[in-house]
Design a protein around this motif. Structure first.
Motif, PDB file in Angstrom:
ATOM      1  N   ILE A 192       0.842  -1.212   0.000  1.00 14.42           N
ATOM      2  CA  ILE A 192       0.000   0.000   0.000  1.00 14.42           C
ATOM      3  C   ILE A 192       0.868   1.251   0.000  1.00 14.42           C
ATOM      4  N   ALA A 193       1.953   1.220   0.813  1.00  9.75           N
ATOM      5  CA  ALA A 193       2.844   2.379   0.844  1.00  9.75           C
ATOM      6  C   ALA A 193       3.465   2.631  -0.515  1.00  9.75           C
ATOM      7  N   ARG A 194       3.829   1.528  -1.206  1.00  7.88           N
ATOM      8  CA  ARG A 194       4.438   1.686  -2.532  1.00  7.88           C
ATOM      9  C   ARG A 194       3.419   2.265  -3.521  1.00  7.88           C
ATOM     10  N   GLU A 195       2.178   1.770  -3.451  1.00 11.57           N
ATOM     11  CA  GLU A 195       1.161   2.282  -4.363  1.00 11.57           C
ATOM     12  C   GLU A 195       0.836   3.741  -4.069  1.00 11.57           C
ATOM     13  N   ALA A 198      -1.660  17.401   0.341  1.00 11.52           N
ATOM     14  CA  ALA A 198      -1.987  16.008   0.049  1.00 11.52           C
ATOM     15  C   ALA A 198      -0.725  15.191  -0.205  1.00 11.52           C
ATOM     16  N   MET A 199       0.239  15.800  -0.886  1.00 11.94           N
ATOM     17  CA  MET A 199       1.495  15.095  -1.165  1.00 11.94           C
ATOM     18  C   MET A 199       2.261  14.828   0.139  1.00 11.94           C
ATOM     19  N   LEU A 200       2.224  15.817   1.035  1.00  9.56           N
ATOM     20  CA  LEU A 200       2.878  15.606   2.340  1.00  9.56           C
ATOM     21  C   LEU A 200       2.174  14.498   3.125  1.00  9.56           C
ATOM     22  N   SER A 201       0.836  14.488   3.066  1.00 10.14           N
ATOM     23  CA  SER A 201       0.087  13.447   3.773  1.00 10.14           C
ATOM     24  C   SER A 201       0.390  12.081   3.191  1.00 10.14           C
ATOM     25  N   VAL A 202       0.455  12.013   1.865  1.00  4.44           N
ATOM     26  CA  VAL A 202       0.774  10.734   1.228  1.00  4.44           C
ATOM     27  C   VAL A 202       2.154  10.257   1.660  1.00  4.44           C
ATOM     28  N   ARG A 209       3.722  11.074   4.422  1.00  4.23           N
ATOM     29  CA  ARG A 209       3.690  10.679   5.828  1.00  4.23           C
ATOM     30  C   ARG A 209       3.020   9.325   6.011  1.00  4.23           C
ATOM     31  N   ILE A 210       1.848   9.138   5.335  1.00  3.38           N
ATOM     32  CA  ILE A 210       1.134   7.858   5.469  1.00  3.38           C
ATOM     33  C   ILE A 210       1.974   6.727   4.916  1.00  3.38           C
ATOM     34  N   SER A 211       2.653   6.970   3.812  1.00  4.91           N
ATOM     35  CA  SER A 211       3.516   5.941   3.227  1.00  4.91           C
ATOM     36  C   SER A 211       4.654   5.580   4.168  1.00  4.91           C
ATOM     37  N   ARG A 251      10.269   3.551   4.696  1.00  5.57           N
ATOM     38  CA  ARG A 251      11.236   3.494   3.603  1.00  5.57           C
ATOM     39  C   ARG A 251      12.571   4.101   4.016  1.00  5.57           C
ATOM     40  N   ILE A 252      12.501   4.894   5.120  1.00  7.61           N
ATOM     41  CA  ILE A 252      13.740   5.512   5.579  1.00  7.61           C
ATOM     42  C   ILE A 252      14.729   4.464   6.060  1.00  7.61           C
TER      43      ILE A 252
END
Length: 609
Positions: free
Chosen positions: A407-410, A454-458, A460-462, A468-469
């Motif tokens: 899900i994080a990758r998607e 929205a990009m920041l939320s994505v 953060r949620i990812s 991934r860090i």
């Protein structure tokens, strides 16, 4: 006087001889005794006594003359070359008014010889009695001691000479019962008012104040008329016997109680002995289990091997080692082993016993054996169930982590690209709208800001779904970054120390450690009310350690021992990578300290599945 057969003389108060009979003169000629004189007229008998050194005789005669005693008797030897002879001088006053004494010499040789013979016999008898290890005491009818043998004197702790002549009941028995209870019975027997007792027991009192119980056998001495004139008693010291009998009664009572207990419990109470030569036996064993095995307690009193042979071959060595270790250290023994039951098959036996060293080098255990088959099998089923649950949890965690990663990758790849494309189109619309269309530009800037959020939320949620860090910074860098984010987000001082080099762990282990760290930090932010946090990640080549501590309010004791989901989840994560988690709180530490330790051999492999 002439008609009297015994030598007779009449003397005045001053000692002068008035007259003597023919027997006196013959006695003087035949014996030449110092207290006899053939001459009469003018002879002073007091002078005769003085020349003979018979001061006792002179004093006695004067005592009779002066009326201080009624008569005087004095025995003396007068032996000839042919025979031993004894005489008795008797002096009686010849009327109160005459002031004269009548003296008479009586031949007592026969009586003295009889007495000497009797004394010799008594001495021989006393010597014989002194060789007997039984108390022998002779009493007269008043309860005085006539004789006591050496054993009796030794038991009393007093010389025989000190005892003879004393009241047995007053000096040799405990008081007051000696005189108030025992002596009255003795007097009644002597007086014929009570039937004679052949056997009885009573205590005597020794010189040091100890009481000894004596069992007496009595013979009653009688005169020619059949009247009791004393006793002859033989006694045995039964103090130790009585104590042993009491101990045996207590032991028998205890054995009966143990049998009653053994009959009510589903096991066997036992005493197990290991002898110095290594042989083993059961001096005592009881219980229904023995009957079920087809044995009786007597089968193991001498040899325990019939029961030992029933132990499973895979367990016999361990059982023997545990028993010998218990014997060496004299520490309690606890064991679990299997036996082949003749009817029920393989059964688990559990035992506990306490060892005691014997004086002969043996060791004796007292303990209890019970059939623990059902409990042990239940524990094993529970352990299997717990292992299955842990395996399922680990598998679900792997599946969940994989799903999070997908899900994080998607989100990152697809939704992130879509939002990027929207932002690029918005910028292109802004150029097409021209510089003069202020309203349009404001609408485009607002939408572009929404897209940016929205990009920041994505992102953060990812990141939360799959860190991934970890892939880019490694475990140490990821923990350090997370600590920085915590400091910015919560405003709490957070000091973090991590190694410069990456730690050789599997990706799954890194993920579990990172998630555990996140959970610890979340607990601090929600519950600790802390103002400072310290994070330390380290490894020494053999194990990884992660420690998170705060200065907050700590964790309640019931939360530590209870099944709170957060702490339980952290412990499960640690267990899944082969590590151990400890949580310390006040008063052990100020605040709370969460410590994780993972051996690298465990963390470098796969998680349990």
């Amino acid at each position: 006087m002439e008609a009297l057969p015994n030598p007779v003389a009449l003397i005045e108060s001053d000692g002068s001889i008035v007259c003597v009979n023919q027997a006196w003169r013959q006695f003087s000629r035949n014996n030449g005794g110092a207290l006899a004189t053939e001459e009469c007229a003018g002879q002073n008998y007091f002078d005769v006594c003085g020349r003979a050194g018979a001061d006792e005789v002179l004093a006695g005669l004067l005592a009779v003359l002066e009326g201080r005693q009624g008569r005087f008797e004095f025995e003396y030897p007068c032996h000839s070359a042919e025979q031993a002879r004894w005489f008795m001088l008797q002096a009686v006053p010849l009327g109160a008014a005459t002031g004269r004494l009548l003296l008479m010499h009586v031949d007592i040789s026969s009586r003295k010889l009889a007495e000497l013979s009797q004394q010799a016999k008594c001495a021989l008898l006393q010597q014989t009695l002194d060789t007997v290890e039984t108390l022998i005491v002779s009493l007269d009818r008043d309860g005085r001691v006539n004789s006591i043998n050496r054993c009796g004197a030794r038991v009393l702790g007093r010389p025989a000479a000190e005892i003879v002549g004393c009241s047995w009941f007053a000096s040799c028995l405990p008081q007051p019962e000696g005189m108030t209870r025992v002596f009255p019975v003795f007097r009644q027997i002597m007086e014929g008012r009570l039937e004679a007792v052949e056997y009885f027991e009573n205590e005597i009192l020794t010189q040091d104040g100890a009481r000894r119980l004596i069992a007496w056998h009595n013979a009653y001495l009688k005169d020619a008329d059949g009247q009791i004139i004393g006793t002859l008693s033989a006694g045995n010291d039964v103090t130790l016997k009585q104590a042993l009998e009491a101990a045996l009664r207590r032991k028998a009572d205890l054995a009966d109680r143990l049998k009653s207990i053994a009959a009510t419990v589903p096991g066997a109470i036992f005493a197990f002995c290991m002898h110095p030569d290594g042989a083993c036996s059961f001096p005592y064993i009881d219980g229904r289990e023995l009957e079920a095995l087809g044995f009786s307690a007597e089968d193991f009193v001498v040899d325990a091997s019939p029961l030992v042979r029933m132990i499973h071959p895979d367990d016999i060595v361990a059982v023997g080692d545990d028993i010998r270790a218990s014997a060496r250290a004299l520490q309690p023994w606890h064991g679990q082993f299997r036996i082949h039951h003749p009817h029920l098959g393989l059964r688990w036996i559990e035992g506990n016993a306490i060892p005691q060293a014997g004086a002969d080098g043996s060791v004796l255990w007292h303990g209890y054996l019970s059939d623990a088959t059902e409990r042990i099998e239940a524990i094993r089923r529970l352990e299997q169930s717990h292992a299955q649950i842990q395996a399922l949890v680990a598998h679900m965690e792997v599946v969940r982590e994989e799903e999070r990663t997908r899900i994080a990758r998607e989100l990152h790849d697809e939704l992130g690209q879509t939002l990027t494309a929207i932002r690029m189109n918005l910028r292109q619309l802004g150029r097409l709208a021209g510089a003069g269309n202020t309203g349009m530009h404001e609408r485009i800037d607002a939408v572009e800001a929404i897209v940016e959020d929205a990009m920041l939320s994505v992102r953060r949620i990812s990141q939360e779904l799959h860190p991934r860090i970890l892939d880019t910074l490694g475990l140490g860098g990821a923990i350090e970054w997370e600590a920085g984010e915590f400091r910015k987000r919560m405003g709490i001082r957070c000091r973090c120390a991590v190694p410069a080099d990456d730690i050789p762990l599997s990706e799954s282990a890194k993920t579990h450690i990172y998630r555990l760290f996140q959970e610890a930090m979340t607990n601090i932010s929600r519950h600790a009310r802390a103002t400072a946090v310290e994070v330390a990640l380290d490894w020494d080549g053999t194990a990884l350690t992660l420690q998170v501590s705060d200065n907050g309010v700590g964790i309640r004791g019931e939360a530590l021992v209870g099944n709170t989901l957060g702490l339980t989840g952290m412990k499960e994560r640690a267990a899944q990578i082969g590590g151990g988690l400890t949580i310390s709180t006040a008063p052990v530490v100020k605040g709370t300290c969460v410590a994780l330790r993972v051996p690298l051999a465990a963390g470098s492999g796969r998680t349990r599945a």
